[in-house]
Scaffold this active site. Structure first.
Site, short mmCIF file in Angstrom:
data_model
loop_
_atom_site.label_atom_id
_atom_site.label_comp_id
_atom_site.label_asym_id
_atom_site.label_seq_id
_atom_site.Cartn_x
_atom_site.Cartn_y
_atom_site.Cartn_z
CE LYS A 279 47.16 59.73 45.71
NZ LYS A 279 46.09 59.38 44.57
CD GLU A 364 31.57 53.79 43.27
OE1 GLU A 364 32.92 53.34 43.33
OE2 GLU A 364 31.13 54.34 44.31
NE ARG A 392 30.92 51.32 47.06
CZ ARG A 392 32.01 51.91 47.88
NH1 ARG A 392 32.98 52.23 47.23
NH2 ARG A 392 31.82 52.05 49.18
#
Length: 670
Positions: A279, A364, A392
């Protein structure tokens, strides 16, 4: 500047370049992304990390005929730039501009809309199966990050995809967090190319045919191959799912990526390629702190991100401070987040209470049931979760928490419109889907201190409770250290109309962020304004009082009108036998596009002027005289305070089913 990049208007042009031109192109593309995002804001670290991978995919595969599905999608800026949207990048995430995520209506190269994680493999399997059914020779490619691989849905998809030996599917694991730290040098490059080559594939099948007559020897050979691969990567698990595992390879090395992808393209059946990227690659500041540069606003690339000036406290800060304060007072408090430590304001909590902090990854459903398990053992779990991410875990919320009436607190961030992230992240439905669940208490604070007190109230109920609050800063109200809570199921009158009954005396029943806007509208119209506070249980006593003392009622919420908080008020009024007029204002039955939050509210008719205009259209009411300033008074359950916040009108070119500002999300009852 950007001499090569300016020649690339689609991947077909990219494929015309010679291999030696791809490295300079990657350098130009990375610099373009840095300069572009610094001017508009957006996701940076993740996009700097996918430059070479994006180039390699479009160079090797025949996109868009071959389908590429980008998981989450916040790493697709290189993809957008190379697929004809380079000149549109200055409009990124702005009203009327291009989305920060893949969108099927935006480009044929965006094969699947993604913004929530871990959906790519399932979608790609569907595409691959469809191509097989239709007899089309195309490959479906899912690019998924190591973070997204923590979700159960990704493994459900792997379990399904690996059983079809002829499925034209490639899953690319973009390992950009270095959570797996394999060697990515020359030896590994050689092994990756070897394992993806036709010689290896042919030899492997030939050996299997020869050894099939001696099953014990064949099994020994298979185990030897698995363990040999395991020395350079986590191959065994993915092989067990039925995928041919290749890698890990350096995701920034085009000389490794391109031949490996070319070899994979010639293979049959489900393939799994593991690439390692970094990243922030190529921008030292983002490499050093990829979290800070994950989603920055505008900044000077030469200077980097500067600390923001002190301003109004953000709601996530209010939550984070409350959670730490509560943890000091109550050893039962446990904090849970599905991979949103920074976004939910839990950094300090993790540092101070590491034994009571749990980041469960992008999972989740597990987060909710995990909280339920903690609650059964006498702990007090607090689940910090975005409104759209809680969607979710809805089955778990009903079946594992509410049905068992367990004391789990849901701190629901990003409720309402979220601006630049658009429809995929807008918390439009939580009030509607929470209020229909038995045992749930649902609270909506109007300001920062009310949020703190409501969180405390939720923690004391001993039953499931949710406090929903918006993204960003509050109204500027100071938080009170002492936690006293709020009366359960009681609203408060913030402003009392000076009109007499029969003179079109209007009461505006506002929720959360709409209290400030309604106070401004109520002052202009000399209307009563109520901070309703509770979606469930609704304040039936206060509603009955308002119905008896007003000619019409108006509900205002930053959530969907259908089944939302206003509907709760109407249901209560109908149950009491009242059949007077009620105007419901809120988000319409449409997905609201990305843009400036104030402009979006105005487009929905939910700024102060929009609320007042909707009321004038429905009821024959004149503006209040300039000198009319009726003092706020209290009714059955009430208290003072509030601040207004106006907004601008949006441009006229609405996109993605944006609502009409003249109607907003209005619904007239009775």
């Amino acid at each position: 500047m950007y001499d090569l990049l300016k020649t690339i208007d689609d991947p077909a042009a990219l494929r015309q370049l010679d291999r030696d031109s791809l490295r300079p192109l990657a350098d130009e593309l990375r610099e373009f992304i840095l300069q572009s995002v610094s001017q508009t804001g957006g996701h940076l670290s993740s996009n700097l990390g996918t430059v070479e991978l994006t180039i390699a995919l479009h160079y090797v595969f025949n996109t868009p005929y071959d389908r590429v599905v980008w998981d989450v999608g916040h790493q697709t800026y290189p993809h957008k730039i190379l697929t004809g949207r380079r000149d549109a990048m200055p409009t990124l995430r702005q009203w009327g501009g291009i989305s920060g995520f893949p969108r099927r209506s935006e480009s044929e190269y965006d094969t699947f809309g993604t913004a929530h994680s871990s959906t790519s493999i399932s979608a790609a399997i569907g595409m691959a199966a469809a191509s097989r059914i239709k007899g089309e020779a195309r490959t479906a490619i899912a690019v998924i990050g190591d973070g997204a691989m923590t979700a159960g849905m990704a493994f459900e998809a792997l379990n399904n995809g690996g059983v079809s030996e002829d499925l034209p599917l490639l899953v690319i694991l973009n390992d950009n967090d270095m959570s797996i730290s394999p060697p990515v040098g020359a030896l590994n490059r050689y092994l990756a190319r070897l394992m993806s080559g036709q010689f290896y594939a042919t030899a492997r099948k030939g050996v299997e045919r020869v050894l099939r007559v001696a099953p014990p020897v064949l099994e020994l050979a298979r185990r030897f191959e698995e363990h040999a691969k395991g020395m350079v990567g986590p191959a065994t698990m993915f092989e067990e799912f039925g995928f041919n595992y290749i890698g890990p390879i350096d995701g920034h090395d085009l000389d490794s990526l391109i031949p490996t992808l070319q070899n994979i393209k010639a293979l049959k059946g489900p393939q799994f390629l593991h690439v390692v990227t970094r990243k922030g690659q190529g921008y030292k500041l983002a490499e050093a702190d990829p979290v800070l540069y994950h989603g920055p606003g505008k900044f000077n690339p030469a200077e980097g991100i500067r600390p923001a000036a002190a301003g109004k406290k953000a709601y996530m800060q209010v939550f984070g401070e409350w959670l730490c304060d509560m943890a000091e007072l109550d050893p039962r408090i446990v904090g849970i987040t599905p991979a949103m430590r920074e976004g939910s304001g839990m950094v300090e909590f993790e540092q101070r209470f590491p034994d009571r902090y749990f980041d469960v990854g992008i999972a989740e459903q597990h987060a909710v049931t995990f909280a339920a398990g903690l609650a059964t053992e006498g702990l007090l779990p607090v689940v910090a979760i975005y409104s759209t991410f809680l969607q979710r875990g809805y089955d778990q919320l009903i079946h594992d928490v509410a049905l068992q009436n367990l004391p789990v607190v849901f701190a629901i961030d990003r409720a309402g419109l979220v601006g630049a992230d658009g429809a995929t992240h807008a918390g439009a439905y939580d009030m509607a889907f929470l209020r229909c669940i038995p045992n749930m208490t649902v609270m909506v604070p109007a300001d920062e201190n009310e949020a703190r007190q409501m969180l405390f109230t939720a923690s004391q109920l001993g039953t499931p409770a949710a406090v929903r609050y918006p993204r960003g800063a509050g109204t500027g109200v100071a938080t009170v250290k002492q936690m006293t809570g709020v009366p359960v199921g009681k609203g408060e009158v913030r402003r009392e109309s000076g009109r007499a009954l029969g003179q079109q005396r209007i009461a505006i029943l506002a929720y959360g962020t709409m209290v400030a806007q309604s106070l401004e509208a109520g002052t202009a119209l000399d209307a009563t304004v109520v901070n309703m506070r509770f979606v469930k249980p609704v304040d039936a006593e206060l509603l009955a009082h308002l119905a008896a003392t007003h000619d019409a009622l108006v509900t205002v919420e930053e959530g969907c009108v259908m089944g939302g908080a206003g509907s709760a008020c109407v249901e209560s009024l109908l149950a009491s036998g009242w059949v007077g007029p009620v105007l419901q204002l809120g988000l319409p039955d449409a997905f609201i596009d990305h843009g400036d939050p104030a402009k979006l509210l105005a487009q929905c008719g939910l700024d102060a002027s929009g609320i007042a205009a909707s009321i004038r259209r429905r009821f024959p009411i004149a503006d209040a005289p300039a000198a009319s300033t009726s003092a706020a008074s209290t009714s059955a359950a009430s208290a003072p305070a509030a601040d207004p916040a106006p907004s601008d009108a949006p441009p006229s070119h609405a996109v993605t089913a944006a609502p009409d500002a003249t109607d907003g999300g209005a619904k007239l009852v009775a």
